[in-house]
Design a protein around this motif. Structure first.
Motif, mmCIF file in Angstrom:
data_model
loop_
_atom_site.group_PDB
_atom_site.id
_atom_site.type_symbol
_atom_site.label_atom_id
_atom_site.label_comp_id
_atom_site.label_asym_id
_atom_site.label_seq_id
_atom_site.Cartn_x
_atom_site.Cartn_y
_atom_site.Cartn_z
ATOM 1 N N ALA A 202 0.826 -1.132 -0.093
ATOM 2 C CA ALA A 202 -0.221 -0.037 0.081
ATOM 3 C C ALA A 202 0.856 1.219 0.129
ATOM 4 N N SER A 203 1.945 1.186 0.860
ATOM 5 C CA SER A 203 2.664 2.515 0.940
ATOM 6 C C SER A 203 3.586 2.696 -0.465
ATOM 7 N N HIS A 204 3.965 1.409 -1.144
ATOM 8 C CA HIS A 204 4.688 1.554 -2.303
ATOM 9 C C HIS A 204 3.561 2.306 -3.608
ATOM 10 N N LEU A 205 2.360 1.683 -3.481
ATOM 11 C CA LEU A 205 1.451 2.123 -4.473
ATOM 12 C C LEU A 205 1.033 3.527 -4.288
ATOM 13 N N PHE A 206 0.437 4.013 -3.061
ATOM 14 C CA PHE A 206 -0.271 5.068 -2.682
ATOM 15 C C PHE A 206 0.663 5.995 -1.991
ATOM 16 N N ALA A 216 8.811 5.322 8.994
ATOM 17 C CA ALA A 216 8.437 6.135 7.909
ATOM 18 C C ALA A 216 9.062 7.644 8.372
ATOM 19 N N GLN A 217 10.090 7.875 8.065
ATOM 20 C CA GLN A 217 10.921 8.947 8.501
ATOM 21 C C GLN A 217 10.819 10.241 7.650
ATOM 22 N N GLN A 218 10.126 10.226 6.358
ATOM 23 C CA GLN A 218 9.709 11.084 5.615
ATOM 24 C C GLN A 218 8.757 10.756 4.667
ATOM 25 N N ARG A 219 8.093 11.804 3.983
ATOM 26 C CA ARG A 219 7.138 11.531 3.068
ATOM 27 C C ARG A 219 7.562 10.619 1.797
ATOM 28 N N HIS A 220 6.608 9.886 1.432
ATOM 29 C CA HIS A 220 7.063 9.060 0.183
ATOM 30 C C HIS A 220 5.787 9.323 -0.627
ATOM 31 N N VAL A 221 6.010 9.501 -2.181
ATOM 32 C CA VAL A 221 5.424 9.692 -3.207
ATOM 33 C C VAL A 221 5.279 8.291 -3.904
ATOM 34 N N GLY A 222 4.087 7.833 -3.719
ATOM 35 C CA GLY A 222 3.790 6.526 -4.416
ATOM 36 C C GLY A 222 3.802 6.185 -5.727
ATOM 37 N N PHE A 223 3.491 5.072 -6.398
ATOM 38 C CA PHE A 223 3.736 4.663 -7.947
ATOM 39 C C PHE A 223 2.574 5.278 -8.575
ATOM 40 N N PHE A 224 1.384 5.716 -7.924
ATOM 41 C CA PHE A 224 0.226 6.222 -8.546
ATOM 42 C C PHE A 224 0.595 7.584 -8.969
ATOM 43 N N GLU A 225 1.277 8.273 -7.907
ATOM 44 C CA GLU A 225 1.640 9.633 -8.191
ATOM 45 C C GLU A 225 2.749 9.919 -9.357
ATOM 46 N N GLN A 226 3.669 8.964 -9.190
ATOM 47 C CA GLN A 226 4.669 9.080 -10.070
ATOM 48 C C GLN A 226 4.433 8.931 -11.708
ATOM 49 N N ALA A 227 3.339 7.869 -11.680
ATOM 50 C CA ALA A 227 2.786 7.718 -13.104
ATOM 51 C C ALA A 227 1.780 8.504 -13.465
ATOM 52 N N LEU A 252 -9.353 3.480 -8.870
ATOM 53 C CA LEU A 252 -9.814 3.578 -10.221
ATOM 54 C C LEU A 252 -10.957 4.101 -10.452
ATOM 55 N N GLU A 253 -11.923 4.051 -9.631
ATOM 56 C CA GLU A 253 -13.271 4.572 -9.943
ATOM 57 C C GLU A 253 -13.205 6.298 -9.563
ATOM 58 N N THR A 254 -12.465 6.661 -8.584
ATOM 59 C CA THR A 254 -12.462 8.062 -8.237
ATOM 60 C C THR A 254 -11.422 9.052 -8.827
ATOM 61 N N GLY A 255 -10.254 8.198 -9.138
ATOM 62 C CA GLY A 255 -9.139 9.035 -9.763
ATOM 63 C C GLY A 255 -8.391 9.824 -8.870
ATOM 64 N N GLU A 256 -8.414 9.210 -7.331
ATOM 65 C CA GLU A 256 -8.069 10.035 -6.369
ATOM 66 C C GLU A 256 -7.184 9.033 -5.446
ATOM 67 N N VAL A 257 -6.295 9.334 -4.826
ATOM 68 C CA VAL A 257 -5.485 8.331 -3.928
ATOM 69 C C VAL A 257 -5.250 9.205 -2.491
ATOM 70 N N THR A 258 -5.186 8.520 -1.545
ATOM 71 C CA THR A 258 -4.793 9.135 -0.271
ATOM 72 C C THR A 258 -3.608 8.433 0.200
ATOM 73 N N PRO A 267 -5.492 14.060 -6.534
ATOM 74 C CA PRO A 267 -6.052 13.423 -8.127
ATOM 75 C C PRO A 267 -5.098 12.930 -8.787
ATOM 76 N N VAL A 268 -5.195 11.868 -9.554
ATOM 77 C CA VAL A 268 -4.032 11.202 -10.273
ATOM 78 C C VAL A 268 -4.751 10.831 -11.614
ATOM 79 N N ASP A 269 -4.155 10.979 -12.838
ATOM 80 C CA ASP A 269 -4.307 10.875 -14.193
ATOM 81 C C ASP A 269 -3.589 9.562 -14.411
ATOM 82 N N VAL A 270 -3.867 8.336 -14.203
ATOM 83 C CA VAL A 270 -3.100 7.222 -14.535
ATOM 84 C C VAL A 270 -3.918 5.969 -15.321
ATOM 85 N N ARG A 271 -3.210 5.818 -16.317
ATOM 86 C CA ARG A 271 -3.969 4.560 -17.033
ATOM 87 C C ARG A 271 -3.395 3.276 -16.571
#
Length: 447
Positions: A202-206, A216-227, A252-258, A267-271
């Motif tokens: 979950a941490s890796h993806l979101f 968790a010593q710092q904020r991590h941007v997940g794969f969804f945001e990277q893509a 996938l249905e909302t187009g948003e990650v938390t 908001p994320v625009d990811v295929r």
């Protein structure tokens, strides 16, 4: 693949007409362009125009010999020269046996032998063209031709794609081709859902916020945001924990990650392009894949065939691997004449990954210009393996063996790393270290 941008060419030189007529007829029957020369000078021009092809040469020409031309060509061009000769002198025989000559057919021409010579020359020409394809999508069987059509149709759209197929069939290559042919300008991010510990996925993806969990010593941007504005490739989607599949469906249905530990919606625009080596419907019945997620992912399904079902593609691919190794090592080797028989009769349970490994090993062990494929068994991997079994085969790397053993064991014990460590006879730390290596891409065997 069927949309190869350049058709192979076969310059043919003959002082008379017997070689020319037979070679032109055969080349055209194989779908290969053929140009004709009746002198050394014409042959020079034809060979230059056919730089991506092979050459069929008669030894004796009005203004010189084939060997005069071969001496002028670079190593890789010489390796594509098939020589026919009616001369019986010791010097002609000696020079025809040199490594610079790809193959040799005595005159008068014996049809089976001559066809074999030209067939191999054409195969090498096709392989050299195919090896330069940037997307790596190589093949000419019906399934690969249909794949080319499917990619052209689906890539420019925004629909989700689900790729199915056995391990080693090239699912990530297809996913990259979907992205490369799309209109998306963001990054292509690939993640193997089975290679990351379930409690970290979950941490890796979101992503996660600082302090959201121990370590968790710092904020991590997940794969969804990277893509964002790109493509996220979720390999082995059936290895994702069911609880996480619920959240993935929501994203996938909302187009948003938390992010984990956060409250802000991003908001994320990811295929999404997902893949699995399991039968999806069977995975649903086994509780490994949520049915609602399956229908969300499977807007368009691409089923990749196993290598054993692709006919002569195995020979084309082997030639491509040899060409790439030649380019890497500055050599001009080629498959031995009996390689086709050895390649076609094998079941290739490891598919393209196994073929690449076998060809590379044979290439490195070959002292001369010919790459000889070792005797291989005929066993083919069943279409669906039992979840409690693992198939190993000759040519499989240690990394692959370890990966399959680890992931299958974790699946069998429902992700319990302590139990997996007990079953495998290693420490829990070893399990975590192996999963970490897989997650960071150090598993070089992944294709």
């Amino acid at each position: 693949m069927a949309d190869t941008p350049h058709q192979p060419s076969l310059p043919i030189a003959d002082g008379g007409t017997a070689l020319t007529s037979a070679a032109v007829d055969f080349a055209r029957a194989q779908g290969v362009q053929a140009s004709v020369a009746h002198s050394l000078e014409e042959s020079r021009r034809a060979t230059a125009r056919g730089a991506k092809g092979a050459t069929a040469q008669d030894v004796t020409l009005p203004d010189g010999t084939t060997f005069d031309l071969l001496a002028e060509l670079d190593t890789r061009q010489r390796s594509r020269a098939a020589v026919a000769s009616g001369e019986t002198s010791l010097e002609a025989s000696r020079r025809a046996a040199e490594p610079a000559v790809a193959d040799y057919a005595p005159k008068p021409l014996y049809p089976p032998k001559f066809e074999s010579v030209l067939s191999q020359a054409s195969a090498r020409a096709l392989a050299q063209i195919a090896s330069a394809r940037p997307d790596g999508m190589i093949g000419d069987c019906d399934a690969m031709r249909q794949l080319a059509v499917d990619l052209d149709r689906v890539a420019p759209t925004s629909v989700s794609v689900l790729i199915t197929g056995e391990s080693g069939t090239g699912k990530e290559l297809v996913a990259r081709a979907v992205h490369d042919r799309s209109r998306r300008r963001g990054s292509f991010i690939a993640v193997n859902c089975g290679a990351i510990a379930p409690d970290l996925l979950a941490s890796h993806l979101f992503g996660h916020e600082r302090g959201s969990f121990t370590g968790a010593q710092q904020r991590h941007v997940g794969f969804f945001e990277q893509a964002h504005r790109g493509t996220l490739f979720l390999d082995e989607i059936t290895e994702m924990p069911p609880a996480l599949q619920v959240y993935l469906l929501r994203v996938l249905e909302t187009g948003e990650v938390t992010r984990v530990g956060g409250s802000e919606t991003i908001p994320v625009d990811v295929r999404i392009v997902a893949a699995t080596n399991r039968e999806p419907i069977q995975s649903i019945e086994q509780g490994k894949l949520r049915e609602d997620l399956y229908y969300r992912l499977a807007d368009f399904v691409i089923a990749l065939p196993p290598l054993r079902a692709r006919g002569s593609d195995v020979v084309l691919l082997a030639n491509v691997f040899v060409e790439r190794l030649n380019a890497e090592h500055g050599q001009a080797k080629q498959l031995a004449p009996d390689a086709e028989r050895m390649l076609v009769r094998h079941g290739w349970p490891g598919n393209i990954r196994e073929l690449r490994s076998v060809v590379q090993r044979a290439y490195l062990l070959s002292d001369g210009p010919l790459v000889r494929i070792p005797v291989l068994g005929r066993r083919a991997m069943p279409l669906h393996q039992d979840d409690s079994s693992i198939v190993f085969h000759v040519g499989m790397s240690y990394a692959d063996v370890e990966r399959e053993m680890l992931l299958k064991t974790l699946a069998k014990v429902d992700g319990d790393k302590t139990e997996a460590a007990r079953v495998l006879g290693v420490s829990v730390r070893t399990i975590h270290n192996q999963l970490a290596r897989l997650a960071t891409g150090e598993d070089a065997s992944h294709a």
